[in-house]
Design an enzyme around this catalytic site. Sequence first.
Site, PDB file in Angstrom:
ATOM      1  N   GLY A  31      -4.316  34.455   0.305  1.00  0.00           N
ATOM      2  CA  GLY A  31      -4.273  35.862  -0.077  1.00  0.00           C
ATOM      3  C   GLY A  31      -3.581  36.754   0.933  1.00  0.00           C
ATOM      4  O   GLY A  31      -2.830  37.659   0.555  1.00  0.00           O
ATOM      5  N   ASP A  50     -12.182  40.505  -3.168  1.00  0.00           N
ATOM      6  CA  ASP A  50     -12.704  39.396  -2.370  1.00  0.00           C
ATOM      7  C   ASP A  50     -14.122  39.738  -1.945  1.00  0.00           C
ATOM      8  O   ASP A  50     -14.402  40.866  -1.534  1.00  0.00           O
ATOM      9  CB  ASP A  50     -11.835  39.149  -1.134  1.00  0.00           C
ATOM     10  CG  ASP A  50     -12.134  37.792  -0.482  1.00  0.00           C
ATOM     11  OD1 ASP A  50     -13.288  37.596  -0.054  1.00  0.00           O
ATOM     12  OD2 ASP A  50     -11.228  36.948  -0.409  1.00  0.00           O
ATOM     13  N   ASN A  58     -11.580  32.678  10.886  1.00  0.00           N
ATOM     14  CA  ASN A  58     -10.451  33.040  10.010  1.00  0.00           C
ATOM     15  C   ASN A  58      -9.213  33.458  10.800  1.00  0.00           C
ATOM     16  O   ASN A  58      -8.096  33.437  10.276  1.00  0.00           O
ATOM     17  CB  ASN A  58     -10.829  34.205   9.092  1.00  0.00           C
ATOM     18  CG  ASN A  58     -12.022  33.946   8.220  1.00  0.00           C
ATOM     19  OD1 ASN A  58     -12.821  34.840   7.959  1.00  0.00           O
ATOM     20  ND2 ASN A  58     -12.200  32.715   7.752  1.00  0.00           N
ATOM     21  N   CYS A 163      -8.435  22.381 -18.598  1.00  0.00           N
ATOM     22  CA  CYS A 163      -7.998  21.415 -19.607  1.00  0.00           C
ATOM     23  C   CYS A 163      -8.228  19.967 -19.161  1.00  0.00           C
ATOM     24  O   CYS A 163      -8.447  19.083 -19.974  1.00  0.00           O
ATOM     25  CB  CYS A 163      -6.518  21.614 -19.934  1.00  0.00           C
ATOM     26  SG  CYS A 163      -6.214  22.812 -21.255  1.00  0.00           S
ATOM     27  N   CYS A 175     -30.296   4.909  -1.015  1.00  0.00           N
ATOM     28  CA  CYS A 175     -30.680   3.745  -0.217  1.00  0.00           C
ATOM     29  C   CYS A 175     -29.646   3.454   0.869  1.00  0.00           C
ATOM     30  O   CYS A 175     -29.985   2.945   1.946  1.00  0.00           O
ATOM     31  CB  CYS A 175     -30.888   2.523  -1.112  1.00  0.00           C
ATOM     32  SG  CYS A 175     -29.482   2.127  -2.166  1.00  0.00           S
ATOM     33  N   CYS A 434      -9.722  20.798 -25.314  1.00  0.00           N
ATOM     34  CA  CYS A 434     -10.324  21.598 -24.245  1.00  0.00           C
ATOM     35  C   CYS A 434     -11.350  22.561 -24.838  1.00  0.00           C
ATOM     36  O   CYS A 434     -11.036  23.309 -25.768  1.00  0.00           O
ATOM     37  CB  CYS A 434      -9.251  22.384 -23.484  1.00  0.00           C
ATOM     38  SG  CYS A 434      -9.910  23.477 -22.195  1.00  0.00           S
TER      39      CYS A 434
END
Length: 499
Positions: A31, A50, A58, A163, A175, A434
């Site tokens: 972005g 966001d 970052n 799809c 296990c 789909c």
Amino acid sequence: MSAAMKSSLSNKLQQNVSSCKILVVGAGGIGCELLKNLALTGFSDIEVIDLDTIDVSNLNRQFLFRKEHVGKSKSQVAKESTLKFNPDVNIVAYHDSVMNPDYGVNFFKKFKLVMNALDNRAARNHVNRMCLAADVPLVESGTAGYLGQVTVIKKGLTECYECRPKATQKTFPGCTIRNTPSEPIHCVVWAKHLFNQLFGEDDPDQDVSPDTEDPELTAEAGEKALEKETEGNGKDLERKSTRVWAVENGYNPEKIFSKLFRDDIKYLLSMEALWKTRRPPEPLDWSNLSDATPSSATQMRDQRIWSMKECGEVFGNCLGKLKVDLAAQGEDGMLVWDKDDETALDFVVSAANIRANIFGISQKSRFDIKSMAGNIIPAIATTNAIIAALIVMEALKILNDQFDKCTTVYLNRKPNFRKKLLDAGRLDKPNPKCYVCSAKPEVTVVLNTQKITIKFLEEKILKGDLGMVAPDVEIDNGMGTIIISSEEGETEGLYIISY
């Protein structure tokens, strides 16, 4: 728009670029690069959303952010930083989840084009469905280390994001984790389970004790081990959870170490059938840990392999710190493991490497274990930059009415036979089966109505497996009975007996 960009775009395309309203979903690695590219290309009406805030981790690749921005909204800081490239751009920033009901179909209909810069599947599924419902083209993207992909999704013309089934995260048999680990990742998973058993949510599926129901054990093979669960007077020992046992012992490092890495290992050794074709584990003693440091080319703590003595010391120190953190949460509090929490990470690193040593498995550095435990594929800044540029290239084709020239582009780690890192291919047609984008979307789910609860149907199947955000369920009984509603409170007091 730069002079070079103006000279490369036709007048019509320049006008389309400057006049269209676009939505960027995500202001992280891709972005940040994308917003900068859009501002310099001439896009002048941008909205960005966001949910995240800026973290120190970052800063090495999301170049719109600086140290002083840590803790602030990604979308808001990305807006402010992007305006420094082109102050004439109108940018609206939302610090919110794109899955919030406020951003429904009508919200998406405002845009000429949507661009995804996301890092999780649930949000991708949601944006995919919103764009299909609003009939808005979507440029989808993603990166994983040196790999990347960009594709275009258009209702009725291309396959949508859902799809094709996506690969699921790899899981391991219980296990294997509890009895017979053979790879470093098995030890890392066990160590994360141990953290949850001691400090987090008590999940029976994450038990770290030896598994006496291992399919490899015949009725006789685990007999010696099972005998240890019975006291000399013949009464069964009271089985306690790992948390209860640890609390009763005051989270004593030596006692916890001895139980996990000595007594439980001896218990496993008594299951003789497990070690007929495997190297048997070797129990460790708290007071006799080796201080021999495995050969390493670096002395950096994150990069080198710790000795067993250092692992034991770190393990003990972390137990003490986490005990205090847990107490601060209150009587019913719990801790959540976070790869960016130094103590929580050190706990997993030390526990995983001690267990690896016991089973003769290669030990790993703190850096490697952080990557494995956090399911992290390191982000590469160059990859993000390439993918962001490709997103803009596909967007320009759409705005220039050249949809037939749009492609799916893959960024490969190594050049192909044509000595190219980028591999472009035609967009695939929609999958007629789909359940998201077909003309008559439907899916058949077979349920045992005597055992499945309505809550399970809603949370696990509709929201979990089918990715619905706010589902509505009505029974086709001629009365329009609603059993699940997206409207809060509509089904309160409703009890379903049988059908």
